[in-house]
Scaffold this motif. Structure first.
Motif, PDB file in Angstrom:
ATOM      1  N   GLU A 187      -1.913  -1.528  -4.850  1.00  0.00           N
ATOM      2  CA  GLU A 187      -1.941  -0.965  -3.501  1.00  0.00           C
ATOM      3  C   GLU A 187      -2.769  -1.801  -2.542  1.00  0.00           C
ATOM      4  O   GLU A 187      -2.608  -1.703  -1.340  1.00  0.00           O
ATOM      5  N   LYS A 188      -3.693  -2.599  -3.085  1.00  0.00           N
ATOM      6  CA  LYS A 188      -4.574  -3.425  -2.256  1.00  0.00           C
ATOM      7  C   LYS A 188      -4.560  -4.862  -2.761  1.00  0.00           C
ATOM      8  O   LYS A 188      -4.309  -5.119  -3.939  1.00  0.00           O
TER       9      LYS A 188
ATOM     10  N   ASP B 240      -5.997  -8.900   3.989  1.00  0.00           N
ATOM     11  CA  ASP B 240      -4.593  -8.660   4.330  1.00  0.00           C
ATOM     12  C   ASP B 240      -3.714  -9.616   3.515  1.00  0.00           C
ATOM     13  O   ASP B 240      -4.200 -10.378   2.675  1.00  0.00           O
TER      14      ASP B 240
ATOM     15  N   LEU C 164      -2.166  -5.123   4.759  1.00  0.00           N
ATOM     16  CA  LEU C 164      -2.694  -4.370   3.622  1.00  0.00           C
ATOM     17  C   LEU C 164      -4.040  -3.771   4.005  1.00  0.00           C
ATOM     18  O   LEU C 164      -4.777  -4.366   4.788  1.00  0.00           O
ATOM     19  N   PRO C 165      -4.378  -2.607   3.445  1.00  0.00           N
ATOM     20  CA  PRO C 165      -5.667  -1.981   3.754  1.00  0.00           C
ATOM     21  C   PRO C 165      -6.817  -2.720   3.060  1.00  0.00           C
ATOM     22  O   PRO C 165      -6.609  -3.456   2.104  1.00  0.00           O
ATOM     23  N   GLY C 166      -8.002  -2.505   3.570  1.00  0.00           N
ATOM     24  CA  GLY C 166      -9.171  -3.119   2.955  1.00  0.00           C
ATOM     25  C   GLY C 166      -9.548  -4.407   3.652  1.00  0.00           C
ATOM     26  O   GLY C 166      -9.079  -4.722   4.744  1.00  0.00           O
TER      27      GLY C 166
ATOM     28  N   ASP D 265       0.801  -1.222   0.000  1.00  0.00           N
ATOM     29  CA  ASP D 265       0.000   0.000   0.000  1.00  0.00           C
ATOM     30  C   ASP D 265       0.835   1.274   0.000  1.00  0.00           C
ATOM     31  O   ASP D 265       0.337   2.327  -0.356  1.00  0.00           O
TER      32      ASP D 265
ATOM     33  N   ASP E 246      -7.028  -7.018  -3.251  1.00  0.00           N
ATOM     34  CA  ASP E 246      -8.016  -7.396  -4.263  1.00  0.00           C
ATOM     35  C   ASP E 246      -7.559  -6.996  -5.665  1.00  0.00           C
ATOM     36  O   ASP E 246      -7.735  -7.742  -6.631  1.00  0.00           O
TER      37      ASP E 246
END
Length: 132
Positions: free
Chosen positions: A32-33, A60, A55-57, A9, A35
Motif C-alpha cells: 500500500e505504501k 511517492d 502514494l501516501p507517506g 494505496d 516503503d
C-alpha cells in the motif's frame, strides 16, 4: 512464474490490476505504501514493478523509482518499473522517466493495454499467456 509487485494505496485498484493481468498467469506481491514495496523488492525476487505515481507517506512513486534505481543490489536496480497515474499535469511523464521509470501510463488503462505493457516488460508473448 513471473512475479509482479503492485504498489498502490487503493485496495480496489490493486484488485482491478490483478484481474486485468490474471490471464498472464502471474504471481503478485502487494504494497500500500512505497516503503513497504521497496522492502518487498529487496527481499523477494520481482520481475516487474507497477506503482502508482501518487502514494501516501513520505515517498511517492517518483521517489520510489529513484530509490529502486539507486539500490545497492543489481537485481533491484534492473527491474522494470511502470508508473501509473490518474493525474493530468503535463510534466508527470517527464518526471517519471527522468527518475528512471521504464514506462509511464495514464489511468484509466484498458485491460488489453495493461496486458500489453506487462507482456512487453516481462518478455512474454501472447501464446505464453493465453494457454495456446
Amino acid at each position: 512464474m513471473k512475479r509482479v509487485l503492485l504498489v498502490e494505496d487503493s485496495n480496489t485498484i490493486r484488485h482491478i490490476l490483478k484481474v486485468y493481468l490474471m490471464r498472464l498467469k502471474l504471481d503478485f506481491l502487494e504494497a500500500e505504501k512505497a516503503d513497504h514495496g521497496l522492502r518487498l523488492l529487496i527481499t523477494q525476487p520481482v520481475d516487474l514493478v507497477i506503482a502508482d505515481f501518487n502514494l501516501p507517506g513520505s515517498m511517492d512513486g517518483v521517489e520510489l523509482v529513484r530509490r529502486i534505481r539507486a539500490s545497492e543490489f543489481t537485481r533491484v536496480r534492473q527491474v522494470p518499473i511502470v508508473l501509473l497515474t490518474g493525474g493530468k499535469a503535463p510534466d508527470l511523464e517527464a518526471k517519471a522517466l527522468e527518475a528512471g521509470a521504464s514506462e509511464f501510463v495514464r489511468k484509466p488503462i484498458s485491460i488489453d493495454a495493461l496486458a500489453a505493457v506487462a507482456r512487453r516488460h516481462l518478455a512474454l508473448n501472447e501464446a505464453d499467456t493465453l494457454g495456446v
